[in-house]
Design a protein around this motif. Sequence first.
Motif, mmCIF file in Angstrom:
data_model
loop_
_atom_site.group_PDB
_atom_site.id
_atom_site.type_symbol
_atom_site.label_atom_id
_atom_site.label_comp_id
_atom_site.label_asym_id
_atom_site.label_seq_id
_atom_site.Cartn_x
_atom_site.Cartn_y
_atom_site.Cartn_z
ATOM 1 N N ASN A 87 0.833 -1.197 0.000
ATOM 2 C CA ASN A 87 0.000 0.000 0.000
ATOM 3 C C ASN A 87 0.873 1.256 0.000
ATOM 4 O O ASN A 87 0.560 2.233 -0.682
ATOM 5 C CB ASN A 87 -0.956 -0.007 1.200
ATOM 6 N N ARG A 90 2.229 1.609 -3.487
ATOM 7 C CA ARG A 90 1.143 2.070 -4.358
ATOM 8 C C ARG A 90 0.949 3.575 -4.218
ATOM 9 O O ARG A 90 0.779 4.297 -5.214
ATOM 10 C CB ARG A 90 -0.158 1.341 -4.006
ATOM 11 N N ASN A 94 1.394 6.301 -7.143
ATOM 12 C CA ASN A 94 0.300 7.225 -7.471
ATOM 13 C C ASN A 94 0.743 8.679 -7.371
ATOM 14 O O ASN A 94 0.271 9.533 -8.127
ATOM 15 C CB ASN A 94 -0.909 6.987 -6.568
ATOM 16 N N LYS A 101 -0.965 4.854 -17.923
ATOM 17 C CA LYS A 101 -0.738 3.446 -18.258
ATOM 18 C C LYS A 101 0.403 2.859 -17.436
ATOM 19 O O LYS A 101 0.311 1.736 -16.935
ATOM 20 C CB LYS A 101 -0.454 3.282 -19.747
ATOM 21 N N ARG A 103 1.483 3.994 -14.521
ATOM 22 C CA ARG A 103 1.029 3.943 -13.130
ATOM 23 C C ARG A 103 0.137 2.729 -12.890
ATOM 24 O O ARG A 103 0.323 1.990 -11.924
ATOM 25 C CB ARG A 103 0.283 5.239 -12.771
ATOM 26 N N THR A 104 -0.806 2.490 -13.789
ATOM 27 C CA THR A 104 -1.700 1.335 -13.642
ATOM 28 C C THR A 104 -0.916 0.033 -13.694
ATOM 29 O O THR A 104 -1.151 -0.876 -12.884
ATOM 30 C CB THR A 104 -2.772 1.359 -14.748
ATOM 31 N N THR A 105 0.030 -0.062 -14.613
ATOM 32 C CA THR A 105 0.851 -1.271 -14.730
ATOM 33 C C THR A 105 1.661 -1.499 -13.458
ATOM 34 O O THR A 105 1.712 -2.628 -12.939
ATOM 35 C CB THR A 105 1.796 -1.155 -15.945
ATOM 36 N N VAL A 107 1.073 -0.407 -10.391
ATOM 37 C CA VAL A 107 0.192 -0.753 -9.271
ATOM 38 C C VAL A 107 -0.232 -2.218 -9.364
ATOM 39 O O VAL A 107 -0.269 -2.929 -8.357
ATOM 40 C CB VAL A 107 -1.027 0.204 -9.213
ATOM 41 N N TRP A 108 -0.533 -2.691 -10.574
ATOM 42 C CA TRP A 108 -0.893 -4.098 -10.759
ATOM 43 C C TRP A 108 0.284 -5.012 -10.421
ATOM 44 O O TRP A 108 0.119 -6.059 -9.786
ATOM 45 C CB TRP A 108 -1.364 -4.351 -12.190
ATOM 46 N N ILE A 109 1.483 -4.639 -10.841
ATOM 47 C CA ILE A 109 2.670 -5.443 -10.535
ATOM 48 C C ILE A 109 2.891 -5.513 -9.026
ATOM 49 O O ILE A 109 3.169 -6.581 -8.477
ATOM 50 C CB ILE A 109 3.914 -4.885 -11.260
ATOM 51 N N GLY A 111 0.648 -5.218 -6.678
ATOM 52 C CA GLY A 111 -0.406 -6.071 -6.111
ATOM 53 C C GLY A 111 -0.165 -7.543 -6.358
ATOM 54 O O GLY A 111 -0.331 -8.381 -5.456
ATOM 55 N N ILE A 112 0.252 -7.886 -7.572
ATOM 56 C CA ILE A 112 0.493 -9.293 -7.907
ATOM 57 C C ILE A 112 1.679 -9.840 -7.119
ATOM 58 O O ILE A 112 1.612 -10.951 -6.573
ATOM 59 C CB ILE A 112 0.697 -9.451 -9.435
#
Length: 147
Positions: A87, A90, A94, A101, A103-105, A107-109, A111-112
């Motif tokens: 968190n 993240r 952010n 794009k 930032r989204t990638t 954040v997903w990495i 999280g995974i």
Amino acid sequence: MNASALEAPRIPQRRKGSNLEKWGWLYMRLSGVLLIVLIFGHLFVNLMVGEGISAVSFAFVGGKLSDPFWQWWDVLMLWLAFIHGANGMRTVVNDYVLNVKVRTTLVWIIGIVAALMILLGTLVVFTFDPCPAGSDPALLASFCSEL
């Protein structure tokens, strides 16, 4: 300029649904306090109780991880620390990554990777065998010889 010429301040509009940033902020505070208790309890038991740091060995870890209390203590510490750290990362992404794009990638990495590490760490704690077959009995916990 008279008072009647001033416009009324803009009233912020509340979005419908849950406020994830508020819940993330609250989680960071609560998990941080709980992590302090868990980490210092972990360090106290491992380094100061009994023979201290000289007692930390495979047998010591095996004995601890064969007790459900310590399994859940360590798993709770693992889960809270990884979620807390993910968190925080993240939040940094952010704040500083401007490209949507990217930032989204990222954040997903984050999280995974956090989910994968939580899963693997949990599996290690609950499937740890303190008495592996074929090991030197001098290195194992005392209760292994009883089996």
